[in-house]
Design an enzyme around this catalytic site. Structure first.
Site, PDB file in Angstrom:
ATOM      1  N   LYS A  29       0.834  -1.214   0.000  1.00  0.00           N
ATOM      2  CA  LYS A  29       0.000   0.000   0.000  1.00  0.00           C
ATOM      3  C   LYS A  29       0.867   1.261   0.000  1.00  0.00           C
ATOM      4  CE  LYS A  29      -2.150  -1.219   3.818  1.00  0.00           C
ATOM      5  NZ  LYS A  29      -1.399  -2.471   4.105  1.00  0.00           N
ATOM      6  N   ARG A 104      -9.720   0.384   9.395  1.00  0.00           N
ATOM      7  CA  ARG A 104      -9.193  -0.946   9.666  1.00  0.00           C
ATOM      8  C   ARG A 104     -10.184  -1.789  10.461  1.00  0.00           C
ATOM      9  NH1 ARG A 104      -3.343   0.206   9.442  1.00  0.00           N
ATOM     10  NH2 ARG A 104      -2.148  -1.683   9.726  1.00  0.00           N
ATOM     11  N   ARG A 143      11.474  -5.970   4.666  1.00  0.00           N
ATOM     12  CA  ARG A 143      11.204  -4.526   4.547  1.00  0.00           C
ATOM     13  C   ARG A 143      12.193  -3.725   5.380  1.00  0.00           C
ATOM     14  NH1 ARG A 143       5.280  -1.936   5.353  1.00  0.00           N
ATOM     15  NH2 ARG A 143       5.334  -2.868   7.446  1.00  0.00           N
ATOM     16  N   ARG A 176      11.428  -2.212  10.987  1.00  0.00           N
ATOM     17  CA  ARG A 176      10.425  -1.795  11.969  1.00  0.00           C
ATOM     18  C   ARG A 176      10.301  -2.857  13.048  1.00  0.00           C
ATOM     19  NH1 ARG A 176       5.148   0.076   8.642  1.00  0.00           N
ATOM     20  NH2 ARG A 176       4.192  -1.169  10.294  1.00  0.00           N
ATOM     21  N   ARG A 187      -0.231  -9.591  13.438  1.00  0.00           N
ATOM     22  CA  ARG A 187      -0.867  -8.524  12.642  1.00  0.00           C
ATOM     23  C   ARG A 187      -1.729  -9.117  11.530  1.00  0.00           C
ATOM     24  NH1 ARG A 187       4.231  -5.506  10.947  1.00  0.00           N
ATOM     25  NH2 ARG A 187       2.889  -4.194   9.681  1.00  0.00           N
TER      26      ARG A 187
HETATM   27  P1  ADP Z   1       1.253  -1.800   7.665  1.00  0.00           P
HETATM   28  O1  ADP Z   1       2.445  -1.152   7.005  1.00  0.00           O
HETATM   29  O2  ADP Z   1       1.561  -3.118   8.191  1.00  0.00           O
HETATM   30  O3  ADP Z   1       0.009  -1.793   6.824  1.00  0.00           O
HETATM   31  P2  ADP Z   1       0.728   0.471   9.368  1.00  0.00           P
HETATM   32  O4  ADP Z   1       1.994   1.216   9.236  1.00  0.00           O
HETATM   33  O5  ADP Z   1      -0.443   0.958   8.569  1.00  0.00           O
HETATM   34  O6  ADP Z   1       0.990  -1.056   9.043  1.00  0.00           O
HETATM   35  O7  ADP Z   1       0.273   0.402  10.892  1.00  0.00           O
HETATM   36  C1  ADP Z   1       1.165   0.059  11.919  1.00  0.00           C
HETATM   37  C2  ADP Z   1       0.412  -0.043  13.239  1.00  0.00           C
HETATM   38  O8  ADP Z   1      -0.194   1.219  13.568  1.00  0.00           O
HETATM   39  C3  ADP Z   1      -0.730  -1.032  13.292  1.00  0.00           C
HETATM   40  O9  ADP Z   1      -0.292  -2.362  13.548  1.00  0.00           O
HETATM   41  C4  ADP Z   1      -1.581  -0.465  14.455  1.00  0.00           C
HETATM   42  O10 ADP Z   1      -1.004  -0.751  15.710  1.00  0.00           O
HETATM   43  C5  ADP Z   1      -1.455   1.041  14.228  1.00  0.00           C
HETATM   44  N1  ADP Z   1      -2.522   1.550  13.339  1.00  0.00           N
HETATM   45  C6  ADP Z   1      -2.359   2.120  12.117  1.00  0.00           C
HETATM   46  N2  ADP Z   1      -3.543   2.451  11.579  1.00  0.00           N
HETATM   47  C7  ADP Z   1      -4.499   2.094  12.485  1.00  0.00           C
HETATM   48  C8  ADP Z   1      -5.927   2.170  12.507  1.00  0.00           C
HETATM   49  N3  ADP Z   1      -6.632   2.671  11.478  1.00  0.00           N
HETATM   50  N4  ADP Z   1      -6.563   1.700  13.604  1.00  0.00           N
HETATM   51  C9  ADP Z   1      -5.895   1.208  14.649  1.00  0.00           C
HETATM   52  N5  ADP Z   1      -4.557   1.089  14.692  1.00  0.00           N
HETATM   53  C10 ADP Z   1      -3.840   1.535  13.625  1.00  0.00           C
HETATM   54  P1  ADP Z   2       2.226  -1.869   3.185  1.00  0.00           P
HETATM   55  O1  ADP Z   2       2.237  -0.360   3.151  1.00  0.00           O
HETATM   56  O2  ADP Z   2       0.998  -2.442   2.547  1.00  0.00           O
HETATM   57  O3  ADP Z   2       2.480  -2.422   4.546  1.00  0.00           O
HETATM   58  P2  ADP Z   2       4.797  -1.671   1.759  1.00  0.00           P
HETATM   59  O4  ADP Z   2       4.510  -0.766   0.605  1.00  0.00           O
HETATM   60  O5  ADP Z   2       5.563  -1.107   2.898  1.00  0.00           O
HETATM   61  O6  ADP Z   2       3.433  -2.378   2.267  1.00  0.00           O
HETATM   62  O7  ADP Z   2       5.557  -2.963   1.178  1.00  0.00           O
HETATM   63  C1  ADP Z   2       6.000  -4.025   2.022  1.00  0.00           C
HETATM   64  C2  ADP Z   2       7.373  -4.528   1.525  1.00  0.00           C
HETATM   65  O8  ADP Z   2       7.219  -5.211   0.275  1.00  0.00           O
HETATM   66  C3  ADP Z   2       8.397  -3.417   1.267  1.00  0.00           C
HETATM   67  O9  ADP Z   2       9.679  -3.900   1.628  1.00  0.00           O
HETATM   68  C4  ADP Z   2       8.316  -3.158  -0.251  1.00  0.00           C
HETATM   69  O10 ADP Z   2       9.575  -2.730  -0.787  1.00  0.00           O
HETATM   70  C5  ADP Z   2       7.948  -4.554  -0.783  1.00  0.00           C
HETATM   71  N1  ADP Z   2       7.030  -4.510  -1.933  1.00  0.00           N
HETATM   72  C6  ADP Z   2       5.994  -3.653  -2.147  1.00  0.00           C
HETATM   73  N2  ADP Z   2       5.339  -3.974  -3.297  1.00  0.00           N
HETATM   74  C7  ADP Z   2       5.960  -5.068  -3.792  1.00  0.00           C
HETATM   75  C8  ADP Z   2       5.731  -5.907  -4.963  1.00  0.00           C
HETATM   76  N3  ADP Z   2       4.705  -5.681  -5.806  1.00  0.00           N
HETATM   77  N4  ADP Z   2       6.557  -6.955  -5.150  1.00  0.00           N
HETATM   78  C9  ADP Z   2       7.563  -7.233  -4.273  1.00  0.00           C
HETATM   79  N5  ADP Z   2       7.834  -6.486  -3.164  1.00  0.00           N
HETATM   80  C10 ADP Z   2       7.030  -5.432  -2.922  1.00  0.00           C
END
Ligand code: ADP
Ligand code: ADP
Length: 237
Positions: A29, A104, A143, A176, A187
């Site tokens: 995302k 979420r 990541r 992270r 998660r």
């Molecule tokens: P990811 O990259 O795995 O999609 P995020 O960076 O979006 O994760 O979120 C990291 C953490 O921040 C989540 O595991 C949660 O603890 C908190 N968080 C983020 N967005 C929300 C939300 N909309 N509601 C509740 N907790 C959230």
């Molecule tokens: P999210 O925001 O949904 O948690 P990220 O954009 O941070 O996901 O991506 C998670 C990990 O996967 C990062 O290390 C990123 O570089 C890698 N990544 C993202 N998109 C792709 C893809 N299409 N194929 C392979 N690796 C990817």
């Protein structure tokens, strides 16, 4: 001008792009959002980024968030809803927004729907980037993020030019805390239980768009960009 009047004016003069990104942690995302911001110049509201920066700054929100984030749990709905609705009501998001990491839970989804209805706005689309759980684990274990800009890399799929350093600002790349394998599994479980029901919610509203997140980042981007361009055209007709 009141929020209601501003919403109504914006509706008449431009076609808004009010978008949310849905998908499991690690689906890509953030990676896609970075590209889509360049294409469509939308303000990017990423709740994870907002919370991580609050943790770094040591604010009250940050102190509360850290406890939940480290365990891979979700923050209480009322706290995060307040944070997001304030951003959406700001001038910056008048002509649209790209939300990542929110909603979420079903409760967050309802809060967003009703806040938008109150100001005469609506969501344009919910963009679901789907990837299987084993791919999530591979992605999150590799990541790495820049400590300064938060830009995202992957040790295998998107490595930086110089190991451990951000290409853009040269700052250190770190893993992270919540990307450690035990937390990732939790998660994912939270995602399936709490967030996945939102897919049906947006499907029922007719605004869900699905993307195969297992494809390359470039392919996923091309597909999403084309879909948004079509949505915008349809809206203008
Ligand atoms: P990811 O990259 O795995 O999609 P995020 O960076 O979006 O994760 O979120 C990291 C953490 O921040 C989540 O595991 C949660 O603890 C908190 N968080 C983020 N967005 C929300 C939300 N909309 N509601 C509740 N907790 C959230
Ligand atoms: P999210 O925001 O949904 O948690 P990220 O954009 O941070 O996901 O991506 C998670 C990990 O996967 C990062 O290390 C990123 O570089 C890698 N990544 C993202 N998109 C792709 C893809 N299409 N194929 C392979 N690796 C990817």
């Amino acid at each position: 001008m009141s929020a209601t009047a501003r919403g109504a004016t914006a509706k008449k003069t431009v076609s808004e792009l009010n978008l949310i990104l849905l998908g499991p942690p690690g689906a890509g995302k953030g990676t896609q959002a970075e590209r889509l911001q360049d294409d469509f110049h939308l303000p990017y509201i990423a709740t994870g980024d907002i919370l991580r920066s609050a943790v770094r700054e040591g604010t009250q929100l940050g102190r509360q968030a850290k406890e939940y984030m480290d365990k891979g749990e979700l923050m209480p709905d009322e706290v995060i809803v307040g944070v997001v609705l304030e951003r959406i009501a700001s001038d910056e998001a008048r002509d649209g927004f790209l939300l990542d990491g929110f909603p979420r839970t079903a409760e967050q989804g309802r809060a967003l729907d009703s806040a938008l209805v109150d100001v005469g706005r609506r969501l344009t689309a919910a963009l679901l980037i789907d990837v299987p759980d084993d791919e999530v684990v591979r992605r999150l274990s590799g990541r790495r993020v820049s400590v300064k800009s938060g830009r995202v890399y992957h040790v295998e799929f998107d490595p930086p030019k110089h190991e451990g350093r951000c290409d853009v600002d040269g700052s250190r790349l770190v893993q992270r805390e919540d990307d450690k394998p035990e937390t990732v599994r939790h998660r994912l479980e939270v995602y399936h239980r709490m967030t996945e029901p939102l897919i049906k919610h947006y499907e029922d509203k007719g605004i869900l768009r699905r993307f195969d997140g297992a494809r390359s980042a470039t392919e996923v981007h091309d597909h999403i960009r084309a879909t948004i361009a079509t949505l915008r055209l349809e809206d203008e007709l």
